[in-house]
Design a protein around this motif. Structure first.
Motif, PDB file in Angstrom:
ATOM      1  N   SER A  10       8.625  75.408 -35.033  1.00 10.87           N
ATOM      2  CA  SER A  10       9.325  74.128 -34.365  1.00 10.87           C
ATOM      3  C   SER A  10       8.620  73.747 -33.086  1.00 10.87           C
ATOM      4  CB  SER A  10      10.853  74.351 -34.222  1.00 10.87           C
ATOM      5  OG  SER A  10      11.493  73.203 -33.910  1.00 10.87           O
ATOM      6  N   HIS A  11       8.299  72.603 -32.953  1.00  7.19           N
ATOM      7  CA  HIS A  11       7.573  71.957 -31.789  1.00  7.19           C
ATOM      8  C   HIS A  11       8.705  71.692 -30.970  1.00  7.19           C
ATOM      9  CE1 HIS A  11       5.423  68.847 -29.492  1.00  7.19           C
ATOM     10  NE2 HIS A  11       4.982  70.004 -28.949  1.00  7.19           N
ATOM     11  N   SER A  12       9.645  70.691 -31.349  1.00  7.62           N
ATOM     12  CA  SER A  12      10.490  70.167 -30.531  1.00  7.62           C
ATOM     13  C   SER A  12      12.000  70.370 -30.595  1.00  7.62           C
ATOM     14  CB  SER A  12      10.487  68.635 -30.311  1.00  7.62           C
ATOM     15  OG  SER A  12      10.486  67.897 -31.686  1.00  7.62           O
ATOM     16  N   GLY A  13      12.214  71.275 -31.677  1.00  8.05           N
ATOM     17  CA  GLY A  13      13.414  72.060 -31.739  1.00  8.05           C
ATOM     18  C   GLY A  13      14.447  71.677 -32.930  1.00  8.05           C
ATOM     19  N   LYS A  14      14.006  70.507 -33.659  1.00  9.65           N
ATOM     20  CA  LYS A  14      14.688  69.892 -35.023  1.00  9.65           C
ATOM     21  C   LYS A  14      14.720  71.059 -35.841  1.00  9.65           C
ATOM     22  CE  LYS A  14      14.435  65.754 -37.687  1.00  9.65           C
ATOM     23  NZ  LYS A  14      13.820  64.518 -37.810  1.00  9.65           N
ATOM     24  N   THR A  15      13.467  71.578 -36.429  1.00 10.21           N
ATOM     25  CA  THR A  15      13.470  72.484 -37.199  1.00 10.21           C
ATOM     26  C   THR A  15      14.022  73.897 -36.838  1.00 10.21           C
ATOM     27  OG1 THR A  15      11.330  71.652 -37.786  1.00 10.21           O
ATOM     28  CG2 THR A  15      11.651  73.718 -38.953  1.00 10.21           C
ATOM     29  N   PRO A  80       8.061  71.337 -39.325  1.00 10.32           N
ATOM     30  CA  PRO A  80       8.106  69.823 -39.015  1.00 10.32           C
ATOM     31  C   PRO A  80       6.917  69.379 -39.827  1.00 10.32           C
ATOM     32  CG  PRO A  80       7.258  70.900 -37.194  1.00 10.32           C
ATOM     33  CD  PRO A  80       7.632  71.915 -37.870  1.00 10.32           C
ATOM     34  N   CYS A  81       6.925  68.208 -40.286  1.00 11.56           N
ATOM     35  CA  CYS A  81       5.693  67.323 -40.751  1.00 11.56           C
ATOM     36  C   CYS A  81       4.824  67.061 -39.763  1.00 11.56           C
ATOM     37  CB  CYS A  81       6.324  66.112 -41.675  1.00 11.56           C
ATOM     38  SG  CYS A  81       5.188  65.096 -42.416  1.00 11.56           S
ATOM     39  N   HIS A  83       0.999  65.350 -39.869  1.00 11.49           N
ATOM     40  CA  HIS A  83       0.122  64.771 -40.615  1.00 11.49           C
ATOM     41  C   HIS A  83       0.493  64.950 -42.149  1.00 11.49           C
ATOM     42  CE1 HIS A  83      -1.713  65.270 -36.455  1.00 11.49           C
ATOM     43  NE2 HIS A  83      -1.625  63.988 -36.579  1.00 11.49           N
ATOM     44  N   ASP A  84       1.507  64.755 -42.551  1.00  9.05           N
ATOM     45  CA  ASP A  84       2.008  64.762 -43.930  1.00  9.05           C
ATOM     46  C   ASP A  84       1.831  66.066 -44.547  1.00  9.05           C
ATOM     47  OD1 ASP A  84       3.237  62.970 -45.737  1.00  9.05           O
ATOM     48  OD2 ASP A  84       1.245  62.729 -46.837  1.00  9.05           O
ATOM     49  N   THR A 109      11.197  69.062 -41.829  1.00 10.71           N
ATOM     50  CA  THR A 109      11.684  68.043 -41.360  1.00 10.71           C
ATOM     51  C   THR A 109      10.672  66.914 -40.922  1.00 10.71           C
ATOM     52  OG1 THR A 109      11.282  68.993 -39.037  1.00 10.71           O
ATOM     53  CG2 THR A 109      13.424  69.626 -40.002  1.00 10.71           C
ATOM     54  N   GLU A 111       9.654  62.432 -39.967  1.00 13.73           N
ATOM     55  CA  GLU A 111      10.115  61.014 -39.265  1.00 13.73           C
ATOM     56  C   GLU A 111       9.956  60.032 -40.450  1.00 13.73           C
ATOM     57  OE1 GLU A 111       8.906  60.740 -35.434  1.00 13.73           O
ATOM     58  OE2 GLU A 111      10.077  62.263 -34.771  1.00 13.73           O
ATOM     59  N   SER A 113       7.980  60.540 -43.628  1.00 11.48           N
ATOM     60  CA  SER A 113       7.289  60.861 -44.560  1.00 11.48           C
ATOM     61  C   SER A 113       7.815  61.446 -45.737  1.00 11.48           C
ATOM     62  CB  SER A 113       6.071  61.727 -44.058  1.00 11.48           C
ATOM     63  OG  SER A 113       5.136  61.132 -43.186  1.00 11.48           O
TER      64      SER A 113
HETATM   65  C1  FMN Z   1       1.537  66.590 -34.267  1.00 10.81           C
HETATM   66  C2  FMN Z   1       2.456  65.804 -35.164  1.00 10.81           C
HETATM   67  C3  FMN Z   1       2.561  65.123 -36.166  1.00 10.81           C
HETATM   68  C4  FMN Z   1       3.313  64.434 -36.852  1.00 10.81           C
HETATM   69  N1  FMN Z   1       3.104  63.908 -38.246  1.00 10.81           N
HETATM   70  C5  FMN Z   1       4.282  63.239 -38.823  1.00 10.81           C
HETATM   71  C6  FMN Z   1       4.132  62.783 -40.234  1.00 10.81           C
HETATM   72  O1  FMN Z   1       2.868  62.821 -40.614  1.00 10.81           O
HETATM   73  N2  FMN Z   1       5.041  62.297 -40.817  1.00 10.81           N
HETATM   74  C7  FMN Z   1       6.460  62.167 -40.366  1.00 10.81           C
HETATM   75  O2  FMN Z   1       7.311  61.832 -40.796  1.00 10.81           O
HETATM   76  N3  FMN Z   1       6.590  62.835 -39.090  1.00 10.81           N
HETATM   77  C8  FMN Z   1       5.513  63.079 -38.205  1.00 10.81           C
HETATM   78  N4  FMN Z   1       5.785  63.856 -37.000  1.00 10.81           N
HETATM   79  C9  FMN Z   1       7.260  63.784 -36.443  1.00 10.81           C
HETATM   80  C10 FMN Z   1       7.957  65.259 -36.789  1.00 10.81           C
HETATM   81  O3  FMN Z   1       7.466  65.735 -38.137  1.00 10.81           O
HETATM   82  C11 FMN Z   1       9.311  65.274 -36.742  1.00 10.81           C
HETATM   83  O4  FMN Z   1       9.682  64.848 -35.338  1.00 10.81           O
HETATM   84  C12 FMN Z   1       9.718  66.734 -36.911  1.00 10.81           C
HETATM   85  O5  FMN Z   1      11.487  66.573 -37.311  1.00 10.81           O
HETATM   86  C13 FMN Z   1       9.985  67.490 -35.513  1.00 10.81           C
HETATM   87  O6  FMN Z   1      10.374  68.907 -35.809  1.00 10.81           O
HETATM   88  P1  FMN Z   1      10.540  70.096 -34.597  1.00 10.81           P
HETATM   89  O7  FMN Z   1      11.372  69.440 -33.606  1.00 10.81           O
HETATM   90  O8  FMN Z   1      11.062  71.243 -35.204  1.00 10.81           O
HETATM   91  O9  FMN Z   1       9.265  69.994 -33.832  1.00 10.81           O
HETATM   92  C14 FMN Z   1       4.761  64.430 -36.521  1.00 10.81           C
HETATM   93  C15 FMN Z   1       5.192  65.187 -35.235  1.00 10.81           C
HETATM   94  C16 FMN Z   1       3.949  65.720 -34.350  1.00 10.81           C
HETATM   95  C17 FMN Z   1       4.254  66.324 -33.195  1.00 10.81           C
END
Ligand code: FMN
Length: 150
Positions: A10-15, A80-81, A83-84, A109, A111, A113
């Motif tokens: 997880s990068h920002s906490g959602k996952t 998290p997703c 780049h798809d 998780t 946004e 895709s």
């Molecule tokens: C490097 C990067 C690439 C991303 N690429 C996509 C994407 O291709 N499609 C999408 O829907 N969201 C994309 N996102 C959004 C994240 O997938 C989304 O905010 C995710 O739920 C964050 O999870 P986390 O809080 O666990 O890190 C991207 C975010 C980052 C930082």
């Protein structure tokens, strides 16, 4: 009863939150996949860094000890997703193992895709696993988690 491991990045906490909910719901162990490299907190900068790794099919080094998979037969992998598909560090993690006899349940998780973009990478990187199609990790509900891992 099956033993379940929830391994997540997880990068920002959602996952992380979704992973904690899954672990609480089914009584699973939690493991955080961490890379040695720290990704920028700023999302735009992180996207640039991650795109370079994605294009070059990099497998970034992981920090911390890897979990033993012997005692688990279901492995949930959350991320998290990016780049798809999944962040490249998740592939580093998965490629450490032989999953013979185990089932892998990915969830993503995102946004917008949707979760399906990771399915080919999951199959390619989970050696000898039965890999389920990825679950949508946005807005997970307890009943859906129970049915998914039943
Ligand atoms: C490097 C990067 C690439 C991303 N690429 C996509 C994407 O291709 N499609 C999408 O829907 N969201 C994309 N996102 C959004 C994240 O997938 C989304 O905010 C995710 O739920 C964050 O999870 P986390 O809080 O666990 O890190 C991207 C975010 C980052 C930082």
């Amino acid at each position: 009863m099956s033993k379940v491991l929830v391994a997540y990045f997880s990068h920002s906490g959602k996952t992380r939150k979704a992973s904690q909910l899954i672990a609480e719901t089914v009584g699973a162990e939690l493991y955080e996949i961490k890379t040695v490299r720290e990704y920028p907190q700023d999302e735009d900068r992180c996207i640039d860094v991650a795109r370079v790794e994605f294009n070059a099919k990099v497998r970034p080094d992981l920090s911390g000890e890897l979990p033993e998979l012997d005692k688990f037969d279901k492995i949930v992998v959350g991320f998290p997703c990016w780049h798809d598909t999944c962040p490249m560090g998740v592939l580093t993690f998965l490629e450490q193992y032989d999953f013979t006899g185990k089932t892998v349940y990915p969830f993503m998780t995102h946004e917008g895709s949707g979760p399906n973009g990771c399915n080919d990478d999951m199959k390619a990187s989970c050696k000898n696993a039965d890999v389920k199609p990825a679950m949508d990790g946005n807005g997970l509900k307890i009943d859906a988690i129970k049915a998914w891992l039943a």
